[in-house]
Write an enzyme that holds these catalytic residues in place. Sequence first.
Site, PDB file in Angstrom:
ATOM      1  N   GLY A  12       0.778  -1.238   0.000  1.00  0.00           N
ATOM      2  CA  GLY A  12       0.000   0.000   0.000  1.00  0.00           C
ATOM      3  C   GLY A  12       0.805   1.280   0.000  1.00  0.00           C
ATOM      4  O   GLY A  12       0.321   2.313   0.456  1.00  0.00           O
ATOM      5  N   ASN A  14       1.617   3.031  -2.625  1.00  0.00           N
ATOM      6  CA  ASN A  14       0.916   3.960  -3.527  1.00  0.00           C
ATOM      7  C   ASN A  14      -0.359   4.493  -2.885  1.00  0.00           C
ATOM      8  O   ASN A  14      -0.712   5.661  -3.076  1.00  0.00           O
ATOM      9  CB  ASN A  14       0.612   3.286  -4.866  1.00  0.00           C
ATOM     10  N   MET A  90      -3.904  -6.994  -6.895  1.00  0.00           N
ATOM     11  CA  MET A  90      -3.347  -8.072  -7.694  1.00  0.00           C
ATOM     12  C   MET A  90      -4.397  -9.089  -8.152  1.00  0.00           C
ATOM     13  O   MET A  90      -4.060 -10.253  -8.334  1.00  0.00           O
ATOM     14  CB  MET A  90      -2.203  -8.736  -6.945  1.00  0.00           C
ATOM     15  N   ILE A  92      -7.250  -9.842 -11.227  1.00  0.00           N
ATOM     16  CA  ILE A  92      -7.701  -9.367 -12.539  1.00  0.00           C
ATOM     17  C   ILE A  92      -9.199  -9.089 -12.447  1.00  0.00           C
ATOM     18  O   ILE A  92      -9.954  -9.891 -11.891  1.00  0.00           O
ATOM     19  CB  ILE A  92      -7.375 -10.416 -13.607  1.00  0.00           C
ATOM     20  N   LEU A  93      -9.599  -7.938 -12.953  1.00  0.00           N
ATOM     21  CA  LEU A  93     -11.028  -7.594 -12.972  1.00  0.00           C
ATOM     22  C   LEU A  93     -11.581  -7.969 -14.340  1.00  0.00           C
ATOM     23  O   LEU A  93     -10.982  -7.649 -15.364  1.00  0.00           O
ATOM     24  CB  LEU A  93     -11.201  -6.099 -12.712  1.00  0.00           C
ATOM     25  N   ASN A 107      -5.084   2.617 -12.885  1.00  0.00           N
ATOM     26  CA  ASN A 107      -4.130   1.628 -12.377  1.00  0.00           C
ATOM     27  C   ASN A 107      -2.717   2.194 -12.481  1.00  0.00           C
ATOM     28  O   ASN A 107      -2.441   3.032 -13.336  1.00  0.00           O
ATOM     29  CB  ASN A 107      -4.216   0.338 -13.204  1.00  0.00           C
ATOM     30  N   HIS A 109       1.281   0.851 -12.901  1.00  0.00           N
ATOM     31  CA  HIS A 109       2.043  -0.338 -13.265  1.00  0.00           C
ATOM     32  C   HIS A 109       3.528   0.026 -13.366  1.00  0.00           C
ATOM     33  O   HIS A 109       3.873   1.059 -13.938  1.00  0.00           O
ATOM     34  CB  HIS A 109       1.542  -0.894 -14.608  1.00  0.00           C
TER      35      HIS A 109
HETATM   36  C1  GAR Z   1       3.559  -1.185  -7.292  1.00  0.00           C
HETATM   37  O1  GAR Z   1       4.880  -1.215  -7.770  1.00  0.00           O
HETATM   38  C2  GAR Z   1       2.580  -1.173  -8.441  1.00  0.00           C
HETATM   39  O2  GAR Z   1       3.038  -0.459  -9.549  1.00  0.00           O
HETATM   40  C3  GAR Z   1       2.475  -2.650  -8.764  1.00  0.00           C
HETATM   41  O3  GAR Z   1       2.457  -3.267  -7.507  1.00  0.00           O
HETATM   42  C4  GAR Z   1       3.208  -2.494  -6.578  1.00  0.00           C
HETATM   43  C5  GAR Z   1       2.356  -2.250  -5.370  1.00  0.00           C
HETATM   44  O4  GAR Z   1       3.069  -1.584  -4.367  1.00  0.00           O
HETATM   45  N1  GAR Z   1       1.317  -2.939  -9.562  1.00  0.00           N
HETATM   46  C6  GAR Z   1       1.283  -3.829 -10.536  1.00  0.00           C
HETATM   47  O5  GAR Z   1       2.216  -4.538 -10.833  1.00  0.00           O
HETATM   48  C7  GAR Z   1      -0.041  -3.918 -11.274  1.00  0.00           C
HETATM   49  N2  GAR Z   1       0.104  -4.651 -12.471  1.00  0.00           N
HETATM   50  P1  GAR Z   1       2.315  -0.821  -3.217  1.00  0.00           P
HETATM   51  O6  GAR Z   1       1.336  -1.832  -2.601  1.00  0.00           O
HETATM   52  O7  GAR Z   1       3.393  -0.447  -2.240  1.00  0.00           O
HETATM   53  O8  GAR Z   1       1.615   0.374  -3.796  1.00  0.00           O
END
Ligand code: GAR
Length: 216
Positions: A12, A14, A90, A92-93, A107, A109
């Site tokens: 979390g 982000n 994580m 897929i919707l 989203n 990525h």
């Molecule tokens: C982040 O790096 C995000 O970009 C990635 O998961 C991590 C979550 O970190 N998302 C994906 O790969 C989606 N395809 P966080 O929980 O610390 O935000």
Amino acid sequence: MLDVAVLVSGRGSNLQALIDACESQDFPARIVVVISNNPDAYGLKRAKAANIPTSVINHRDFDTREDFEEAIDLELKKYKSKFLCLAGFMRILDARFVNRWKDRILNIHPSLLPSFKGLHTQERALESGVRFTGCTVHIVRPEMDDGPIILQAALAIDPDDNADTLSAKVLELEHIIYPEALKLIALGRVRVSASKAVIEKASYPSGGLVSPEIIN
Ligand code: GAR
């Protein structure tokens, strides 16, 4: 004010960047609920610490993806959420859900999409020998890690970098562009077509971190 739900599965960080942004008085969005499919997600603790309502909707409790998504949808209605941010969510919707929320799911990525969709993006970037990596905030379409790009941030790969150092550097950029992208949307500055987003010219650039299309 745009009422936003944030969906998380883990750490979390982000989400934290979005929480911090929303705390500033003039930020045009607020988080009305944080939903996690994982009861142990650290993101839930971050939300609680910020006095944001949380909800656990564990995909394991449902027989089908459709039922799981229906439960998410009900929760979003309960909190009158108008927009969704996936922040390390994580699961897929499926197309039904995504189309119901068409152009209203964002989203982040950790790659320069459309390169390196999926997992282990920095390992794959290193293996492929590309010179730059980065991150992308995009509107969600039914295909995984696909959809109109709102913002990207790039950095040059150093010969000494490994997947861990790169992930850490990219994460810092994620925390900058995710709130920024949400802000642009909440301000109504983004026009989305089927495959592309156009951003109304505004007071950019912010340190060359953003897509070239909005810098001119
Ligand atoms: C982040 O790096 C995000 O970009 C990635 O998961 C991590 C979550 O970190 N998302 C994906 O790969 C989606 N395809 P966080 O929980 O610390 O935000």
